[in-house]
Design an enzyme around this catalytic site. Structure first.
Site, short mmCIF file in Angstrom:
data_model
loop_
_atom_site.label_atom_id
_atom_site.label_comp_id
_atom_site.label_asym_id
_atom_site.label_seq_id
_atom_site.Cartn_x
_atom_site.Cartn_y
_atom_site.Cartn_z
N ARG A 33 34.20 42.84 25.17
CA ARG A 33 32.95 42.08 25.20
C ARG A 33 32.87 41.26 23.92
O ARG A 33 33.26 41.74 22.84
CB ARG A 33 31.74 43.01 25.29
CG ARG A 33 31.43 43.45 26.71
CD ARG A 33 30.90 42.28 27.57
NE ARG A 33 30.60 42.68 28.93
CZ ARG A 33 31.45 42.54 29.96
NH1 ARG A 33 32.65 42.05 29.78
NH2 ARG A 33 31.08 42.89 31.18
N GLU A 43 28.72 33.59 25.42
CA GLU A 43 29.34 32.89 26.57
C GLU A 43 28.32 32.10 27.36
O GLU A 43 27.22 32.62 27.59
CB GLU A 43 29.97 33.93 27.52
CG GLU A 43 31.17 34.58 26.94
CD GLU A 43 31.79 35.61 27.88
OE1 GLU A 43 31.55 35.57 29.10
OE2 GLU A 43 32.53 36.46 27.37
N HIS A 65 36.96 34.09 30.10
CA HIS A 65 36.59 35.38 30.72
C HIS A 65 37.28 35.58 32.08
O HIS A 65 36.63 35.71 33.11
CB HIS A 65 35.05 35.48 30.87
CG HIS A 65 34.56 36.90 30.91
ND1 HIS A 65 33.35 37.31 30.41
CD2 HIS A 65 35.12 38.03 31.43
CE1 HIS A 65 33.18 38.60 30.62
NE2 HIS A 65 34.25 39.06 31.24
C1 DGY Z 1 33.69 43.36 33.67
O1 DGY Z 1 34.03 43.97 34.67
O2 DGY Z 1 32.97 43.89 32.82
C2 DGY Z 1 34.16 41.96 33.53
O3 DGY Z 1 34.18 41.58 32.21
C3 DGY Z 1 33.27 41.05 34.32
O4 DGY Z 1 31.97 41.33 34.00
#
Ligand code: DGY
Length: 323
Positions: free
Chosen positions: A241, A270, A288
């Site tokens: 993240r 983001e 992402h």
């Molecule tokens: C997750 O599964 O957390 C991916 O980053 C998409 O949100």
């Protein structure tokens, strides 16, 4: 009567089709992210709201007397965008989609790791610009990845997939940091060693890959002080993240060449990027894409469907997330 289900983003067609066969569904055909008002409206008008990472479900969104939702089926494994305590206080169950995206997310981490070691994005840009003048012994020299020490922060499902690839494919010695003790057999499978501090991992690793959850607990886990512990030849990879790294401190460390490079698939704000990031040749940036394969995105959707089916039939979904 069919349960009412609101889906906040566009999902793979096959999953939307399957959802609509069982539930009274409302899909987001424009695929525009929901505002806070729209999220609250969904929570007050559906039995299940199927959210994802672009939905900011903070305490204010849950602050309404008219909530009807009993379950939030999140499409994705990370749930740092959901205030779990507020959901629980309102008797709303939250589920996520573990397992099905571990391999593809590890594949993207590996992609970034290779790209940044071998300057693949820079090379691509050079060719597309038309400025490649041909082979020469000193052209675009990168770093060898095979045999280098990989430091994995967060040895959960995705971290372990990453370790498998690095160990079996690239002969990389692995050190891992994890808040709890890692099962010795999981370490032995990839010949890894658990270290007892992030500091120790950062100072030993040639490349650090982040696989811990996001959220408040891990906000800026990698800050200026910790970046300063890394070797000047080391790389950092983030597919976890954005908030886990202090992006401003990272831009600083990359532009001063305090570390060699970074591969990022996730960002603090983001889709906005911290100033300076896109100017850096030693940063490889992806939008992402961790779970973005046809197979995985369908499996994620069907996993949400399974969770809401389980919830509505006997109240205990397989992937319930606890605060
Ligand atoms: C997750 O599964 O957390 C991916 O980053 C998409 O949100």
């Amino acid at each position: 009567m069919q349960k009412k289900v609101i889906v906040t983003r566009q999902w793979p067609e096959a999953v939307e089709q399957a959802l609509s066969e069982k539930y009274d569904t409302t899909f987001n055909t424009s695929d525009q992210p929901f505002s806070s008002e729209k999220l609250q409206h969904a929570l007050c008008n559906a039995d299940a709201v199927l959210t994802t990472v672009t939905d900011k479900l903070d305490a204010a969104v849950f602050n309404s007397t008219g909530l009807t939702a009993q379950i939030i089926g999140n499409y994705g494994v990370g749930v740092s965008h959901i205030d779990l305590a507020a959901a629980t206080a309102n008797n709303i169950t939250v589920t996520n989609t573990p397992d099905v995206l571990s391999e593809c997310t590890a594949d993207i981490a590996m992609t970034l790791m290779l790209m940044v070691h071998r300057r693949a994005a820079e090379g691509e840009r050079e060719i597309r610009k038309g400025s490649w003048t041909g082979w020469r012994p000193t052209h675009m020299i990168g770093s060898r990845m095979s045999g280098k020490t990989l430091g994995i922060i967060g040895f959960g499902r995705i971290g372990r997939e990453m370790a498998k690839r690095a160990h079996a494919g690239f002969g990389m010695p692995i050190i891992a940091y994890n808040r709890s003790t890692i099962d010795p057999s999981a370490l032995a499978a990839v010949n890894a060693t658990q270290v007892d501090s992030i500091e120790s991992l950062l100072s030993q690793a040639d490349v650090v890959s982040l696989h811990c959850p996001g959220g408040q607990t891990n906000q800026h886990l990698i800050n200026a002080e910790r970046l300063a512990l890394m070797k000047p030849t080391a790389f950092i990879i983030n597919t976890a993240r954005g908030e886990v790294i202090d992006e401003t401190a990272l831009v600083q460390a990359l532009s001063n060449r305090q570390i060699a490079g970074a591969g990022l698939d996730v960002f603090e704000k983001e889709p906005t990027l911290t100033a300076g990031l896109t100017d850096l040749d030693n940063a490889v940036l992806l939008p992402h894409l961790g779970s973005s394969t046809r197979e995985t995105r369908e499996e994620m959707g069907f996993r949400v469907l399974k969770n809401i089916d389980e919830y509505f039939s006997h109240s205990e979904p397989s992937d319930r997330v606890h605060p």
